[in-house]
Enzyme design. Structure first.
Site, PDB file in Angstrom:
ATOM      1  N   LEU A   1       0.913  -1.319  -0.060  1.00  0.00           N
ATOM      2  CA  LEU A   1       0.085  -0.221   0.100  1.00  0.00           C
ATOM      3  C   LEU A   1       0.760   1.135  -0.249  1.00  0.00           C
ATOM      4  O   LEU A   1       0.341   2.356  -0.551  1.00  0.00           O
ATOM      5  CB  LEU A   1      -1.031   0.106   1.283  1.00  0.00           C
TER       6      LEU A   1
ATOM      7  N   VAL B   1       3.778  -0.535   4.323  1.00  0.00           N
ATOM      8  CA  VAL B   1       2.491  -1.032   4.703  1.00  0.00           C
ATOM      9  C   VAL B   1       1.853  -1.791   3.673  1.00  0.00           C
ATOM     10  O   VAL B   1       1.883  -1.368   2.606  1.00  0.00           O
ATOM     11  CB  VAL B   1       1.487   0.393   5.056  1.00  0.00           C
TER      12      VAL B   1
ATOM     13  N   LYS C   1       1.786  -3.213   8.946  1.00  0.00           N
ATOM     14  CA  LYS C   1       2.968  -2.389   8.814  1.00  0.00           C
ATOM     15  C   LYS C   1       4.108  -3.071   9.289  1.00  0.00           C
ATOM     16  O   LYS C   1       4.313  -3.673  10.344  1.00  0.00           O
ATOM     17  CB  LYS C   1       2.755  -1.130   9.916  1.00  0.00           C
TER      18      LYS C   1
ATOM     19  N   ASP D   1       3.065  14.060  13.371  1.00  0.00           N
ATOM     20  CA  ASP D   1       3.312  14.042  11.791  1.00  0.00           C
ATOM     21  C   ASP D   1       1.945  14.107  11.241  1.00  0.00           C
ATOM     22  O   ASP D   1       1.742  13.328  10.267  1.00  0.00           O
ATOM     23  CB  ASP D   1       4.110  12.728  11.602  1.00  0.00           C
TER      24      ASP D   1
END
Length: 292
Positions: A18, A26, A41, A134
């Protein structure tokens, strides 16, 4: 090296990649026991030997385990197989907010609806003492029903004396690249204090929230530049193009309050920002009375 489709990690079978980032890759995977698709992940084996990366990866899992909120992607499981470490997460079917913004500016009502859900997620994290660090459109997913899910707590931190030491002595380096032992972020959404490598608190998330809201309303970043250095200079020295910001005066005040460069003048609590947003489409006098 990317994992090939069909690779098994515990009871999870890799379907496709992904995305990739500094904190891991991921994948879409199939939970063969429960018959559902998940996001998984992976911390690549090459990084698993990096004590700093491993610590952050494990911290992300612990952070997510403390959060149970409808606007934060859930953690399901942690896997450790041979040299591979993995976090199994809720798979959000839909698009990222970055994908949506790429199609153009959003109407104020639509932007506020999304921003309110992001604020709810941040409020839940901040209540636990967790700072995301983030937040950006690429880390916000919109499912097929328009429900927001905040993703990627890989840089999240819980302020503490130990964390303060870590942040004080680790400069913040923006960009997509990774450097072992360096705190990584995205320059265009970093608060001034974050770009300086200073200790940050929840107000750095409020700054990033303001950047995201500005971008939803205008279709352009609040701060930009042709290089990372130019972007940091803009964050530290320049103002966004306020003339491009539409919406009511009350909505404009919310964005400006989130993007105060002086952290002492910035909005102090995302819950207050969320309340202000709920009134931001009212007539200017009514909204101004509630938030200034």
């Amino acid at each position: 090296m990317s994992l090939a489709p069909g690779t098994r990690i515990g009871s999870y079978e890799i379907v496709s990649l992904l995305g990739s980032g500094g904190m891991g890759d991921v994948y879409r995977a199939r939970d063969t026991q429960l018959g559902r698709d998940v996001a998984i992940k992976i911390l690549p084996p090459a990084l698993a030997g990096d004590a700093d990366r491993l610590r952050r990866f494990e911290r992300e899992a612990r952070v997510l385990a403390t959060l149970n909120h409808p606007h934060i992607a859930a953690i399901y499981h942690v896997e450790h197989q041979d040299d591979v470490r993995a976090i199994v997460l809720e798979l959000v079917e839909g698009e990222t907010l970055a994908d949506r913004i790429a199609r153009g500016p959003m109407a104020p009502a639509a932007a506020i609806a999304i921003a309110t859900q992001i604020a709810d997620a941040l409020d839940a994290a901040h209540e636990k003492g967790i700072v995301h660090r983030d937040l950006k459109p690429g880390n916000v997913a919109l499912n097929r029903h328009g429900v927001v899910k905040v993703l990627d707590f890989g840089l999240a931190t819980t302020p503490s004396p130990a964390a303060a030491v870590e942040l004080t002595h680790a400069p913040t380096v923006p960009g997509a690249g990774t450097i072992p032992g360096i705190v990584i972020g995205t320059a265009a959404y970093m608060s001034p204090e974050q770009t300086r490598g200073q200790v940050v608190d929840k107000r750095t998330d409020i700054w990033a929230f303001g950047c995201v809201l500005y971008e939803m309303l205008t279709g352009r970043g609040a701060f930009g530049g042709s290089t990372t250095s130019d972007t940091i200079a803009a964050v530290l020295e320049r103002e966004p193009e306020w003339a491009a910001l539409g919406g009511t005066p009350a909505l404009q005040r919310v964005v400006r309050h989130c993007l105060e460069k002086d952290v002492r003048a910035r909005a102090r609590d995302i819950a207050d920002v969320r309340v202000a947003l709920s009134h931001a489409l009212e007539s200017p006098p009514a909204a101004a009375a509630r938030y200034s």
